[in-house]
Design an enzyme around this catalytic site. Structure first.
Site, short mmCIF file in Angstrom:
data_model
loop_
_atom_site.label_atom_id
_atom_site.label_comp_id
_atom_site.label_asym_id
_atom_site.label_seq_id
_atom_site.Cartn_x
_atom_site.Cartn_y
_atom_site.Cartn_z
N THR A 1 39.96 39.97 42.06
CA THR A 1 39.26 40.67 43.15
C THR A 1 38.18 39.79 43.78
OG1 THR A 1 39.69 42.81 42.15
CG2 THR A 1 37.81 42.71 43.61
N SER B 1 44.68 39.33 38.09
CA SER B 1 44.71 39.02 36.66
C SER B 1 45.79 39.77 35.87
CB SER B 1 43.33 39.17 36.03
OG SER B 1 42.96 40.49 35.85
N THR C 1 39.23 40.71 36.76
CA THR C 1 38.52 41.31 35.62
C THR C 1 39.44 42.01 34.62
OG1 THR C 1 38.09 43.30 36.91
CG2 THR C 1 36.36 41.62 36.90
N ASP C 2 40.65 42.39 35.07
CA ASP C 2 41.51 43.19 34.17
C ASP C 2 41.85 42.45 32.87
OD1 ASP C 2 41.46 45.12 36.09
OD2 ASP C 2 43.53 44.88 36.75
#
Ligand code: ASP
Length: 323
Positions: free
Chosen positions: A14, A55, A88-89
């Site tokens: 993101t 990710s 971030t995932d």
């Protein structure tokens, strides 16, 4: 002030995306961060865009590529620090992979964003600048791989994504961050425990992760036994217990010498061989399950994949998971 050489690796996420008029967030042709951050006082930035991936698309092979890339680049430049931008995932998995395998003492910092580059209150640029502060701080050396988000500095081992959308999503349950970064600088209040890295050159092992639930039986595990399974991580209940109907398959897996690592689906605490009832931790220990010391399921899976590249020995695996 001497100039510091910092490797800035962009991998996507993101932090490198933008929102269109319909509210859809997606990657563009170019990563906007590459244009935003070109010059920082007293920092010689070596910027590389090695991936442009959300990710959920990142694989362990990508993580190994990042590790190899870092090792090659360290030999080319006299690096003082490294910052990696990442979705971030799965950020915590890449951070933990690097923490478990890299043998370097300079700061390595992963960061990301919860809001894309053109959204109101976007946190990407801010997190990136905070990460550069940490990566250029001498106090961040020898602290393993760090995750910097939202003014906090976390260890790769303890940090996890706890919220789907909140800016304060990254937390280290039970332990908290080891430092903060703000306008005044970089401040650490704890030193992490640093373990010897695992030497891994390739990834060949297939390790699954499953979560136990009330009433779970052997069906899913029996299905896994029909695949090429080199290892299994189970997110068990509470202190490390499973429903008794899972036991027949667990026994078959251990009889096939496939290591099973036990973690808890609780996000605080560690698994222990306390309960002696059917499916209790005491019985699982007797069956040869390996008790992990507080890793969450996704990180224990990464660790088992890596550990199995270095040893098949049960006692060695137990020792690796005790650290
Ligand atoms: N789904 C996005 C990703 O992990 C979320 C993010 O980057 O924050 O790529």
């Amino acid at each position: 002030m001497p100039t510091k050489n910092v490797l800035l690796l962009h991998t996507g996420g993101t932090i490198s995306m933008h929102e269109d008029d319909s509210g859809e967030v997606r990657p563009g042709e170019r990563n906007p961060l590459v244009d935003y951050i070109k010059q920082i006082p007293n920092v010689n930035l070596i910027t590389e865009e090695i991936f442009h991936l959300p990710s959920p698309h990142i694989t362990p092979d990508n993580m190994l590529y990042i590790k190899d890339f870092i090792e090659r680049t360290i030999n080319t430049y006299d690096l003082n620090g490294i910052v990696i931008t990442h979705g971030t995932d799965t950020l915590e998995e890449t951070a933990f992979f690097l923490d478990t395998t890299l043998d370097i003492d300079i700061p390595v910092v992963l960061t990301g964003a919860m809001r894309s580059s053109n959204e109101l209150g976007s946190d990407g640029l801010y997190n990136l600048l905070s990460s550069l502060k940490v990566a250029t701080s001498d106090s961040a050396r020898n602290k393993g791989v760090l995750v910097v988000m939202n003014d906090e500095i976390h260890t790769a081992k303890n940090v996890t994504k706890t919220h789907t959308s909140n800016l304060a999503t990254f937390q280290s349950p039970q332990y908290g961050p080891i430092g903060i970064v703000n306008k005044g600088g970089v401040f650490f209040h704890h030193n992490p425990v640093i373990n010897a890295p695992l030497q891994v050159k390739s990834l060949t092992k297939n390790v699954y992760l499953i979560k136990a639930y009330a009433g779970m039986d052997s069906q899913l595990l029996d299905a896994l036994l029909t695949t090429k399974m080199d290892g299994l991580v189970i997110e068990a209940l509470g202190q490390g217990n499973i429903p008794p109907l899972m036991l027949p398959a667990i026994e078959k897996i251990t009889q096939n010498s496939i290591p099973i690592v036990l973690v808890s689906r609780c996000f605080n605490g560690i698994v222990q061989d306390v309960y002696g009832y059917e499916g209790g931790g005491r019985k699982l220990k007797e069956l040869g399950l390996i008790f992990s010391n507080g890793l969450n399921g996704q990180k224990a899976r990464i660790k088992l994949m890596l550990a199995l590249e270095t040893t098949q020995n049960h006692h060695d695996l137990e020792a690796i998971f005790s650290m």
